[in-house]
Scaffold this motif. Sequence first.
Motif, PDB file in Angstrom:
ATOM      1  N   LEU B 151       0.845  -1.269   0.062  1.00  0.00           N
ATOM      2  CA  LEU B 151      -0.176   0.026   0.036  1.00  0.00           C
ATOM      3  C   LEU B 151       0.800   1.288   0.025  1.00  0.00           C
ATOM      4  O   LEU B 151       0.522   2.292  -0.454  1.00  0.00           O
ATOM      5  CB  LEU B 151      -0.925  -0.049   1.172  1.00  0.00           C
ATOM      6  N   ASP B 154       2.029   1.522  -3.685  1.00  0.00           N
ATOM      7  CA  ASP B 154       1.223   1.922  -4.529  1.00  0.00           C
ATOM      8  C   ASP B 154       1.137   3.554  -4.414  1.00  0.00           C
ATOM      9  O   ASP B 154       1.141   4.283  -5.339  1.00  0.00           O
ATOM     10  CB  ASP B 154      -0.254   1.606  -3.875  1.00  0.00           C
ATOM     11  N   ASN B 155       1.304   4.020  -2.932  1.00  0.00           N
ATOM     12  CA  ASN B 155       1.235   5.502  -2.706  1.00  0.00           C
ATOM     13  C   ASN B 155       2.488   6.182  -3.420  1.00  0.00           C
ATOM     14  O   ASN B 155       2.180   7.425  -4.154  1.00  0.00           O
ATOM     15  CB  ASN B 155       1.311   5.670  -1.293  1.00  0.00           C
ATOM     16  N   ASP B 158       2.128   6.340  -7.204  1.00  0.00           N
ATOM     17  CA  ASP B 158       1.278   7.241  -8.063  1.00  0.00           C
ATOM     18  C   ASP B 158       1.015   8.780  -7.430  1.00  0.00           C
ATOM     19  O   ASP B 158       0.386   8.715  -6.213  1.00  0.00           O
ATOM     20  CB  ASP B 158      -0.032   6.510  -8.028  1.00  0.00           C
ATOM     21  N   SER B 160      -0.221  11.272  -7.928  1.00  0.00           N
ATOM     22  CA  SER B 160      -1.364  11.887  -8.271  1.00  0.00           C
ATOM     23  C   SER B 160      -1.895  12.408  -6.910  1.00  0.00           C
ATOM     24  O   SER B 160      -2.859  13.420  -6.833  1.00  0.00           O
ATOM     25  CB  SER B 160      -2.306  11.429  -9.049  1.00  0.00           C
ATOM     26  N   HIS B 161      -1.771  11.554  -5.668  1.00  0.00           N
ATOM     27  CA  HIS B 161      -2.228  12.003  -4.436  1.00  0.00           C
ATOM     28  C   HIS B 161      -1.709  13.288  -3.757  1.00  0.00           C
ATOM     29  O   HIS B 161      -2.150  13.837  -2.914  1.00  0.00           O
ATOM     30  CB  HIS B 161      -2.056  10.719  -3.701  1.00  0.00           C
ATOM     31  N   ARG B 181      -0.228  12.901 -16.471  1.00  0.00           N
ATOM     32  CA  ARG B 181       0.077  11.624 -16.291  1.00  0.00           C
ATOM     33  C   ARG B 181       1.588  11.380 -16.461  1.00  0.00           C
ATOM     34  O   ARG B 181       2.211  12.281 -17.392  1.00  0.00           O
ATOM     35  CB  ARG B 181      -0.798  10.471 -17.064  1.00  0.00           C
ATOM     36  N   MET B 321     -11.194  -3.000  -6.205  1.00  0.00           N
ATOM     37  CA  MET B 321     -10.745  -1.468  -6.368  1.00  0.00           C
ATOM     38  C   MET B 321     -10.979  -1.176  -7.526  1.00  0.00           C
ATOM     39  O   MET B 321     -10.952  -1.954  -8.526  1.00  0.00           O
ATOM     40  CB  MET B 321      -9.151  -1.329  -6.004  1.00  0.00           C
ATOM     41  N   VAL B 322     -11.735   0.218  -7.930  1.00  0.00           N
ATOM     42  CA  VAL B 322     -12.030   0.604  -8.982  1.00  0.00           C
ATOM     43  C   VAL B 322     -10.945   1.426  -9.304  1.00  0.00           C
ATOM     44  O   VAL B 322     -10.802   2.631  -8.918  1.00  0.00           O
ATOM     45  CB  VAL B 322     -13.315   1.302  -9.160  1.00  0.00           C
ATOM     46  N   LEU B 323      -9.915   1.069 -10.486  1.00  0.00           N
ATOM     47  CA  LEU B 323      -8.975   1.861 -10.890  1.00  0.00           C
ATOM     48  C   LEU B 323      -8.864   2.839 -11.709  1.00  0.00           C
ATOM     49  O   LEU B 323      -9.798   2.809 -12.576  1.00  0.00           O
ATOM     50  CB  LEU B 323      -7.529   0.534 -10.994  1.00  0.00           C
ATOM     51  N   ALA B 324      -7.925   3.686 -11.648  1.00  0.00           N
ATOM     52  CA  ALA B 324      -7.975   4.830 -12.542  1.00  0.00           C
ATOM     53  C   ALA B 324      -6.774   4.844 -13.549  1.00  0.00           C
ATOM     54  O   ALA B 324      -5.981   4.268 -13.392  1.00  0.00           O
ATOM     55  CB  ALA B 324      -8.242   6.186 -12.001  1.00  0.00           C
ATOM     56  N   THR B 325      -6.703   5.862 -14.376  1.00  0.00           N
ATOM     57  CA  THR B 325      -5.579   5.892 -15.367  1.00  0.00           C
ATOM     58  C   THR B 325      -4.266   6.358 -14.770  1.00  0.00           C
ATOM     59  O   THR B 325      -3.286   5.854 -15.088  1.00  0.00           O
ATOM     60  CB  THR B 325      -5.538   6.908 -16.446  1.00  0.00           C
ATOM     61  N   ASP B 327      -3.427   4.900 -11.686  1.00  0.00           N
ATOM     62  CA  ASP B 327      -2.894   3.625 -11.084  1.00  0.00           C
ATOM     63  C   ASP B 327      -2.121   2.910 -12.252  1.00  0.00           C
ATOM     64  O   ASP B 327      -1.653   1.843 -11.809  1.00  0.00           O
ATOM     65  CB  ASP B 327      -4.201   2.811 -10.846  1.00  0.00           C
ATOM     66  N   PRO B 330       1.548   1.856 -10.099  1.00  0.00           N
ATOM     67  CA  PRO B 330       1.103   0.704  -9.186  1.00  0.00           C
ATOM     68  C   PRO B 330       0.540  -0.566  -9.582  1.00  0.00           C
ATOM     69  O   PRO B 330       0.981  -1.609  -9.276  1.00  0.00           O
ATOM     70  CB  PRO B 330       0.039   1.416  -8.160  1.00  0.00           C
ATOM     71  N   THR B 331      -0.196  -0.527 -10.631  1.00  0.00           N
ATOM     72  CA  THR B 331      -0.884  -1.529 -11.114  1.00  0.00           C
ATOM     73  C   THR B 331       0.280  -2.647 -11.994  1.00  0.00           C
ATOM     74  O   THR B 331       0.347  -3.948 -11.746  1.00  0.00           O
ATOM     75  CB  THR B 331      -1.681  -1.445 -12.143  1.00  0.00           C
TER      76      THR B 331
END
Lengths: 354, 354, 354
Positions: B151, B154-155, B158, B160-161, B181, B321-325, B327, B330-331
């Motif tokens: 986790l 992941d952070n 990405d 974007s956070h 992006r 999880m519903v992932l976004a572009t 992601d 991390p994906t």
Amino acid sequence: MGQAWVRNAWYVAGWAHELGSDAVIARTIIGEPLVLYRQDDGTPVVLQDRCCHRLAPLSMGRREGDNLRCMYHGFKFSPEGRCIEIPGQPKIPPKAVVRRYPAVESGSWLWVWMGDPALADPTQIAPTISLKDPAYRMKAGQLDYDANYILIDDNLLDLSHLSFAHENTLGRGMPQWAQERPRISRLERGLRVERWIQNRATPPYMQQKLGDTFDNFIAYDFLFPGLFLLRAYFYPAGTAQRVNLEAPNEPPLFQRCDDQAVTPVDARRSRYFYAAGARAQDIEWPQVEKMYGITETAFHEDKALIEAQQKMIDRDPEHPMVLATADAAPTQFRRMVQQWLDAEQPTPGAQRIA
Amino acid sequence: MGQAWVRNAWYVAGWAHELGSDAVIARTIIGEPLVLYRQDDGTPVVLQDRCCHRLAPLSMGRREGDNLRCMYHGFKFSPEGRCIEIPGQPKIPPKAVVRRYPAVESGSWLWVWMGDPALADPTQIAPTISLKDPAYRMKAGQLDYDANYILIDDNLLDLSHLSFAHENTLGRGMPQWAQERPRISRLERGLRVERWIQNRATPPYMQQKLGDTFDNFIAYDFLFPGLFLLRAYFYPAGTAQRVNLEAPNEPPLFQRCDDQAVTPVDARRSRYFYAAGARAQDIEWPQVEKMYGITETAFHEDKALIEAQQKMIDRDPEHPMVLATADAAPTQFRRMVQQWLDAEQPTPGAQRIA
Amino acid sequence: MGQAWVRNAWYVAGWAHELGSDAVIARTIIGEPLVLYRQDDGTPVVLQDRCCHRLAPLSMGRREGDNLRCMYHGFKFSPEGRCIEIPGQPKIPPKAVVRRYPAVESGSWLWVWMGDPALADPTQIAPTISLKDPAYRMKAGQLDYDANYILIDDNLLDLSHLSFAHENTLGRGMPQWAQERPRISRLERGLRVERWIQNRATPPYMQQKLGDTFDNFIAYDFLFPGLFLLRAYFYPAGTAQRVNLEAPNEPPLFQRCDDQAVTPVDARRSRYFYAAGARAQDIEWPQVEKMYGITETAFHEDKALIEAQQKMIDRDPEHPMVLATADAAPTQFRRMVQQWLDAEQPTPGAQRIA
């Protein structure tokens, strides 16, 4: 953990002085909740600490003469665990009972029999020194462990750790604890462990009696579930050789006494009761205090190690131990516990002692 | 949780300065208890933190020269993990060993190889900036997470956070982090993530060098298990457009450096090591302190979110999880970790990375 | 524990005054994480407290007008739980939704419907006294329990415990609570429990109205999941006999009111909301304070007992209860809960209410 318990045994539930005449106290032994109180004549009573009605703890209840009342809805129980009053209800269902455990006060401890009441025989309780016995000067304490009782038993059955775990307290200056192996003999409910330690340096306050060095015959009976009854006999240097390292037959110049009891609370918790001292003729109270202080410091050293050991075991419960010759007594004792456990089980070998 | 671990990798076990010459310290990595100490010549040693005898932690033991002694019953171990002394016992059983883990000091970190020792190759350790390197001014810290390392990965993969989680710290006034992006490219043990952020407002102390606004090329390599090696290059405004948003080839006016490492302690705990600063030629210590302070505040913002995220996941571990572009990185990284894990497992696909 | 929940019901989520206009707060009901906030016009909104993206809690987010933004990566949700913005991404996947729960403010409580939204009917919400209603003087509080809600329901449905658990507070001097059984009648969503207590000693401040003793008709509706709506009507001594112990038809001289709600947080935690007071015409504020103080003390007596009871149950979840005639109402209510649960389940009888 597959933990199972030997039930047909006397367990130390606490110090007699913990249970005042109006006290109602809770204890857990081998995972079972117990409530302790005294009848009007002082007889200790131990019942299951769970009202048969709504399962509230009876230890939140109130002693009423020889009986105990649950203070949730008022059910009242006799010392035999029979419900004898339900408020507002004339008929009491026959199932309204809580389990009674045979209980005895002996020495300065309260003992409870966790197994079949028909088999409870108070004469099997090992004699221990009462704190009130004028022939001794003993100081008492207790300690809670986050560890299975068998790890504390292992510790007490192999005193080779004194040279390392207690190198600054009980084992100071005594590599013999680790270097020499004791004599082990079997008792009905445990083991006897004996050894000579020769030429120990005498503490200042004993030098008049013992000279600069002395020979020490140290013997203890270790009985299920974790009774450790040690007597250390102090003799003039040379005695050990003279008796060919056998058990001595002559009166000692000084005699230290340690009565200890490990009680399993549950699979991961134990309570350790102990008293340390000597014969009244050998010692004054300030020396008892000092002896006790060193002993208790050492117990905290054990506690730190054993709780850490328990955590390591919990991380990987199947990890094997590589045993050494010093492990003879703990290994033998664990085997005996397994046998007692098997003897009580319908399917021997299916249950584990820890 | 079905958590399994990629073992054939170098993990950061701690800062080199944490391990003094006589220190014996405990660490847990991927759920395994480790003990760390140094040989007389300073070489770091990492062994399993569990004595083969009674399973007490060796980290409660004592360094004796190049060796380590268990302070329960005195077993002594060589830096290879071989038991070389059992007090009072001449013969040492061949099974009396504890696992040794290859260990190396590199940069300012201690690295340990958790997998097959035959595969441990210190040249695979990514270069990081030493805190003692005079070419840099870096300040270091660390933080414990109650969360799975993935986790935190992941952070970090990405950013974007930054525009939301860090709207008052690292991402202040920069909606670009979330709106644009980055470019992602694959490395052997991870990913490279690069982006331009154009026309940033210049902090006061850099304005003489950079003017009122500047272009920022931000690039980091993210390597297993959680190495985040970021360099932020500062250029005059307009540079990004001039190089067509490609990676710049010219020397920057200022260069920020962040070396970070996420180490999995177990499936629900991680330790996060980090250093932040810049080239010595670019910055004075008071600015390093300030930069570090903002960074650490942001890390606490992350910690609060990620630990809350972990708790939500624990309440319902199968919740999708519903992932976004945003992601993409991390994906891709999670997929790589799954592949490395599968490559080490007898039954690929049977184990989960978190 | 096999715990399952009746979902098609209104649960009290909190006091209306807890949810300020900009507040975003987290609640757990029947194990589900909820986030509560208000739209611009004050309408309460309840959504699943788990962002559909990375599963961070939305309760760490920010209200933006009628909507709620996750402050990890910035996903924004409408009051219907639909994601309406993903930063940097024009297209929003249709799966980007979080569950919405019907919510209503009624009396002074916020109510949430945990089941099928199509069945949510606010007219089914039981009327309760608003703390702002000038016809009453009520004081409100709340208490968290580490216990399953059904144990608190049991407690509230059998007030025989007042004579014992509350012998120094609510039940002082009143053995009737335990000695006499109330009349129980069935309601659609619960039970009505009524009784006369005759010849109670009058508190000093009511003596002018009531004389030295009075007759007390005490009636409450107990509704799922744990609504306790009590009215105690005070009449001149002799009234109970005159009406043949039936429900009285004449206006009382004094009327005490208690509105309480037990909300299951999860299988081992509950939140208890309560207000106590009387009609404004009957009481001054200092008396309300005093009445409330005694009541809250009694609630702490209950909490200690019920949490201890829960612990006893957890030690041996299959241990049977030996029930008494006083258990008629709790037994009947548990049976109703089981029926409602079965009616919602594909396999009736497969799930347990606690």
